[in-house]
Motif scaffolding. Structure first.
Motif, PDB file in Angstrom:
ATOM      1  N   VAL A 282     -31.035 -48.898  29.353  1.00 39.06           N
ATOM      2  CA  VAL A 282     -32.400 -48.604  29.952  1.00 39.06           C
ATOM      3  C   VAL A 282     -33.403 -49.631  28.892  1.00 39.06           C
ATOM      4  CG1 VAL A 282     -34.167 -46.909  29.401  1.00 39.06           C
ATOM      5  CG2 VAL A 282     -31.820 -46.012  29.813  1.00 39.06           C
ATOM      6  N   LEU A 283     -33.087 -50.052  28.099  1.00 39.15           N
ATOM      7  CA  LEU A 283     -33.980 -50.875  27.232  1.00 39.15           C
ATOM      8  C   LEU A 283     -33.805 -52.238  27.949  1.00 39.15           C
ATOM      9  CD1 LEU A 283     -33.567 -50.683  23.426  1.00 39.15           C
ATOM     10  CD2 LEU A 283     -35.620 -50.256  24.740  1.00 39.15           C
ATOM     11  N   SER A 284     -32.680 -52.823  28.279  1.00 39.98           N
ATOM     12  CA  SER A 284     -32.759 -53.998  28.825  1.00 39.98           C
ATOM     13  C   SER A 284     -33.353 -53.890  30.542  1.00 39.98           C
ATOM     14  CB  SER A 284     -31.398 -54.673  29.199  1.00 39.98           C
ATOM     15  OG  SER A 284     -30.161 -53.579  29.626  1.00 39.98           O
TER      16      SER A 284
ATOM     17  N   THR B  97     -36.077 -52.041  31.173  1.00 40.99           N
ATOM     18  CA  THR B  97     -37.347 -52.170  31.031  1.00 40.99           C
ATOM     19  C   THR B  97     -37.887 -53.544  30.478  1.00 40.99           C
ATOM     20  OG1 THR B  97     -37.080 -50.195  30.260  1.00 40.99           O
ATOM     21  CG2 THR B  97     -39.308 -50.910  29.797  1.00 40.99           C
ATOM     22  N   ASN B  98     -36.786 -54.234  29.708  1.00 39.29           N
ATOM     23  CA  ASN B  98     -37.227 -55.504  29.444  1.00 39.29           C
ATOM     24  C   ASN B  98     -37.266 -56.531  30.501  1.00 39.29           C
ATOM     25  OD1 ASN B  98     -37.618 -57.632  27.259  1.00 39.29           O
ATOM     26  ND2 ASN B  98     -35.489 -58.312  27.947  1.00 39.29           N
TER      27      ASN B  98
ATOM     28  N   LYS C 223     -44.065 -60.440  32.915  1.00 41.65           N
ATOM     29  CA  LYS C 223     -45.609 -60.068  32.736  1.00 41.65           C
ATOM     30  C   LYS C 223     -46.209 -60.517  31.568  1.00 41.65           C
ATOM     31  CE  LYS C 223     -49.259 -57.427  34.498  1.00 41.65           C
ATOM     32  NZ  LYS C 223     -50.189 -57.363  33.334  1.00 41.65           N
ATOM     33  N   ILE C 224     -45.365 -60.129  30.381  1.00 43.39           N
ATOM     34  CA  ILE C 224     -45.920 -60.616  29.176  1.00 43.39           C
ATOM     35  C   ILE C 224     -46.224 -61.847  29.026  1.00 43.39           C
ATOM     36  CG2 ILE C 224     -45.400 -60.205  26.515  1.00 43.39           C
ATOM     37  CD1 ILE C 224     -44.012 -57.762  27.311  1.00 43.39           C
TER      38      ILE C 224
ATOM     39  N   PHE D  72     -38.119 -55.956  33.458  1.00 37.03           N
ATOM     40  CA  PHE D  72     -39.475 -55.591  34.209  1.00 37.03           C
ATOM     41  C   PHE D  72     -40.688 -55.843  33.556  1.00 37.03           C
ATOM     42  CE2 PHE D  72     -38.164 -53.863  38.009  1.00 37.03           C
ATOM     43  CZ  PHE D  72     -37.086 -52.995  38.011  1.00 37.03           C
ATOM     44  N   THR D  73     -40.901 -55.911  32.207  1.00 38.43           N
ATOM     45  CA  THR D  73     -41.799 -56.434  31.543  1.00 38.43           C
ATOM     46  C   THR D  73     -41.876 -57.720  30.998  1.00 38.43           C
ATOM     47  OG1 THR D  73     -41.066 -55.342  29.482  1.00 38.43           O
ATOM     48  CG2 THR D  73     -42.551 -53.907  30.973  1.00 38.43           C
TER      49      THR D  73
ATOM     50  N   GLU E  69     -49.467 -64.244  28.057  1.00 41.09           N
ATOM     51  CA  GLU E  69     -49.567 -65.186  26.909  1.00 41.09           C
ATOM     52  C   GLU E  69     -49.956 -66.498  27.236  1.00 41.09           C
ATOM     53  OE1 GLU E  69     -47.959 -62.937  23.453  1.00 41.09           O
ATOM     54  OE2 GLU E  69     -48.683 -65.230  23.661  1.00 41.09           O
TER      55      GLU E  69
ATOM     56  N   GLY F   4     -29.072 -48.956  25.691  1.00 39.53           N
ATOM     57  CA  GLY F   4     -29.090 -50.341  25.669  1.00 39.53           C
ATOM     58  C   GLY F   4     -29.619 -50.831  27.085  1.00 39.53           C
TER      59      GLY F   4
ATOM     60  N   ARG G 214     -53.573 -66.672  27.941  1.00 38.21           N
ATOM     61  CA  ARG G 214     -54.441 -66.584  26.975  1.00 38.21           C
ATOM     62  C   ARG G 214     -54.679 -67.987  26.261  1.00 38.21           C
ATOM     63  NH1 ARG G 214     -53.127 -61.353  26.309  1.00 38.21           N
ATOM     64  NH2 ARG G 214     -50.789 -61.776  25.714  1.00 38.21           N
TER      65      ARG G 214
END
Lengths: 216, 192, 184
Positions: free
Chosen positions: C21-23, C25-26, C32-33, C28-29, C37, C19, C40
């Protein structure tokens, strides 16, 4: 030589898509374009490599009763990470066409299968080579199918928005670009692969029989 | 009417195997005999409906905690895996005959793409409870229809005498599945 | 430590690690996501107003829906000032409900500004109509459509598009002088 044997096992003898038929869903769903197949096999490589490494590292400390849930948690985490990184840093149009197939790597039998049968019994280096072998086997299989489908189905090869029309569009057999064409193309590639394997096996057999009779 | 549209699309129009290419591994592996196909189909119906309901609830919880986007996959797959384990335990104790007939197929459902995909779908399409129920029932029944029909065709294929050696087994099965997919494409023209 | 404690504890530790590690990564990304969006989504509207920086989606009321408008938004520039409104129209013409004529139309400075065709519904009449609408100068006939008026005795397609555009125009004229600056 043993390392090479491990690698070739995943690539040729137990090719996940063409011989033992694991991980078929992406082999049908992402082979409409070579670009999609390439990115998909990249994701599978990343997840398979990392999961084999991690599971091989912790194989001595995981209690046997909870090993399947632990493997599932680890693989799901890796897939979520790969999905997030893909969404942020790799081309968006590919992410859209791959759709939910990236998330479905988590239930891809290849990953869990290799974790269960190889990574939890062998050291890290062997697990890395095994992961590379299986990922390459998967990659070669789906890229070949995708190449076949895209070339004959649309007559053009495309990459990042640019496309090169090789066969005029009117002569392209659009069956292969459609849904049913995925099944048929994969079936044909499987048949071709098994044909080639049978020929090689028969040659080896006749050679062995010849040397056996000569040595008598 | 919208529910009927969802049901029709999930059952036939965009059939989970033939149009969306999910659940292919058991489709090829289990469909050699029609009895195992029926068993697999029934087990899948039970697992899909119940796990989709559980995942519906969990998704609401995750949205509340604002951890939806990154914890979703891990939580869903854990739920599905433990639920299948629980179901296996429950069947072994209370309905042993059913447990024996399902055999090895029940734990195999954990790695079936269909279950996970139904859970992910109901999140991304934001279905309410009734739509979730209808959708999961139609998807799993659609899966069962295709797998049972395919098993009957496969028994004939396996008994045929003149099959070239390279095509025996899964290769001709895949080509046959392609023909079935073509037939099912006829259903995709409906709109409600 | 007996098994009953050891197993769930092990699972819990693994779960928490993953959990975490996931948070990470979340963290950091996710930014940008979200930025990608927005970029676009805005790209479609920058065709109308090249200095568009922010947009605010507005609820369409019943009059607009009856006219064939699907969505509406206010466009703002870098300094959070109101530029104009963009409406998305889906008009049911001769080709019927299955093939509506779709386009976005923008209004600015009290008159029609620009329109972008999204789809003319696979109907030759729709396509021909959109060409006619362009006139000799781009959007020429568009600016001459009077607000709220539909021509009688003209084609179904023309009436539908005319009704849609004039409803938008009426709606825009009623409020464009009093739209506040952009706030988050």
């Amino acid at each position: 030589m043993k390392k090479l044997k491990i690698f070739l096992n995943g690539l040729i003898y137990e090719n996940p898509t063409l011989v033992i038929f694991l991980g078929m869903c992406p082999a049908l769903g992402t082979t409409n374009k070579v670009e999609n197949a390439l990115y998909m096999s990249l994701c599978v490589l990343a997840v398979l490599l990392l999961s084999n490494i991690i599971i091989s590292l912790i194989r001595k400390i995981v209690p046997n009763e909870v090993r399947i849930p632990v493997y599932i948690i680890i693989i799901a985490t890796l897939v979520s990470i790969v999905d997030m990184l893909f969404h942020a840093y790799l081309p968006y149009n590919v992410y859209q066409s791959l759709g939910s197939f990236i998330s479905l790597i988590v239930v891809n039998c290849i990953i869990l299968g290799r974790a269960e049968s190889f990574a939890n019994k062998n050291n890290v280096l062997d697990s890395i080579i095994d992961a590379l072998g299986f990922a390459c086997g998967f990659a070669v299989a789906i890229i070949v199918v995708a190449f076949f489908r895209e070339l004959i189905g649309t007559g053009a090869l495309s990459w990042a928005g640019h496309s090169l029309q090789i066969i005029p569009k009117n002569y392209a057999i659009s069956l292969f670009a459609s849904n049913s064409g995925a099944f048929i193309a994969l079936g044909l590639v499987v048949a071709l692969y098994s044909f080639v394997m049978n020929v090689v096996k028969d040659n080896k057999k006749t050679k062995a029989a010849k040397t056996a009779s000569e040595s008598k | 009417m919208e529910l009927f549209g969802i049901a029709f699309a999930a059952l036939l129009g965009s059939n989970i195997i033939l149009s969306r290419f999910l659940g292919i591994c058991p489709f090829l592996g289990v469909s050699k005999k029609s009895s195992s196909a029926i068993g697999m189909g029934l087990a899948l119906i039970a697992v899909v409906i119940l796990s989709s309901l559980i995942c519906y609830g969990l998704d609401k919880l995750l949205v509340l905690l604002e951890m939806q986007s990154y914890l979703e996959l891990v939580v869903f797959i854990l739920v599905i895996a433990s639920f299948v384990q629980l179901l296996e335990f429950f069947l072994k104790k209370y309905i042993p005959s059913l447990y024996k007939s399902l055999g090895v197929y029940l734990p195999l459902i954990t790695t079936n793409c269909v279950v996970l995909q139904v859970c992910l779908d109901l999140v991304s399409r934001e279905y309410n409870l009734l739509q979730t129920l209808v959708y999961s029932l139609s998807v799993s029944v659609g899966y069962m229809i295709v797998i049972v029909i395919f098993s009957h065709i496969r028994t004939r294929l396996d008994n045929s005498q003149n099959m070239p050696k390279a095509f025996k087994g899964n290769a001709i099965a895949l080509i046959t599945a392609g023909l079935m997919a073509m037939a099912f494409m006829a259903f995709s023209g409906f709109s409600f | 430590m007996n098994k009953l404690i050891k197993l769930p504890l092990f699972l819990g530790v693994v779960g928490c690690l993953c959990g975490g590690v996931l948070s990470l990564t979340n963290y950091f990304t996710a930014e940008k996501i979200k930025k990608d969006e927005d970029r676009r989504a805005n790209a479609a509207y920058i065709i109308h107003f090249s200095n568009l920086a922010h947009r605010k989606d507005v609820q369409v009321n019943e009059t607009l829906v009856n006219g064939g408008i699907v969505s509406k938004l206010y466009a703002y520039d870098e300094s959070n000032e109101y530029i104009g409104s963009i409406y998305t129209i889906s008009a049911v013409g001769y080709a019927g409900k299955q093939n509506p004529i779709k386009f976005t139309i923008s209004f600015s400075d009290g008159k029609p500004h620009h329109y972008v065709e999204l789809g003319h519904g696979e109907s030759s009449q729709g396509a021909a109509f959109m060409t006619w609408l362009k006139g000799d100068n781009n959007g020429d006939r568009l600016s001459n459509l009077e607000a709220g008026k539909t021509e009688t005795g003209s084609s179904i397609t023309y009436s539908a598009v005319n009704l849609a555009v004039s409803t938008c125009l009426a709606d825009y004229l009623a409020e464009y002088t009093s739209i506040p600056a952009y706030t988050e």
